[in-house]
Scaffold this motif. Structure first.
Motif: not given
Length: 233
Positions: A29-36
């Motif tokens: 949905l987004s170009a934001i890359e999230v890494g945990f």
């Protein structure tokens, strides 16, 4: 073309698989890359208090409160996210053990070597044993999962006979059979919360991801992992 914004997060092991699915859904949905980075909750607090920075923090409520007190998450940003119930597991090939009532569970615990987790769910289990008056009797047969090792692994490897951990951490583990949630009168439910790290950059992107985590779209994924969104309760 502008590079995508990268958002870093830290979580406890209990929400590791859930967050993997959520970040995958969010990436569509987004170009934001999230890494945990997922570690034991106690370790997560220590790492942040030692100076390690994360944009998004997903931990048990008491851990979020500790980080707020030490100013490692933004004051007032903590928000309860999901409820996660503790379940009971044994090896898949173990003989059936009744644990569907408080008295049956007490008898089962007294007859087996027990594995439990760090953090609030493990502390709650010890309090339950203390209420039953069996904690000292159990001491030599209690095994706390070390950092990086899940209770499910202890069960699967035969290091313990019974394991107590969030349902999401016990399901779909080879060699492990879930007996069910703790019976009525001994339920243990952990609340996991979200917060914003004080050193977070790209705050609008961080808030966009947090909004998704608390959305109805994310709720379906939460339920698939055996948890329930706080906002539905």
């Amino acid at each position: 073309m502008q590079d995508s914004v990268k958002v870093s997060g830290v979580s406890s092991m209990a929400t590791r698989l859930l967050l993997a699915d959520l970040t995958q859904a969010f990436s569509e949905l987004s170009a934001i890359e999230v890494g945990f980075t997922s570690v034991g909750g106690v370790d997560a607090v220590k790492r942040m208090q030692a100076g390690e920075h994360f944009d998004v923090v997903v931990l048990a409520r008491d851990a979020i409160d500790k980080l707020a007190a030490s100013r490692h998450v933004v004051a007032g940003s903590g928000e309860d996210w999901v409820h996660s119930s503790v379940a009971i597991a044994m090896r898949e090939d173990a003989a059936y053990v009744a644990a569907d009532s408080e008295s049956a569970l007490r008898r089962a615990v007294l007859a087996h070597k027990v594995g439990y987790s760090t953090g609030p769910s493990g502390s709650a289990l010890l309090l339950l044993f203390e209420r039953w008056g069996i904690l000292e009797e159990m001491r030599e047969r209690l095994v706390q999962a070390p950092a990086g090792i899940s209770v499910a692994n202890l069960v699967a490897d035969g290091r313990v006979d019974m394991g107590f951990q969030q349902l999401s951490e016990l399901t779909n583990v080879p060699g492990v059979r879930v007996l069910g949630l703790l019976p009525k009168g001994c339920e243990i439910v952990s609340t996991f919360s979200t917060a914003i790290g004080t050193a977070a950059e790209h705050l609008s992107e961080v808030r966009e991801f947090l909004t998704f985590m608390h959305s109805t779209d994310a709720a379906e994924i939460v339920h698939r992992h055996g948890m329930s969104p706080v906002r539905e309760n």
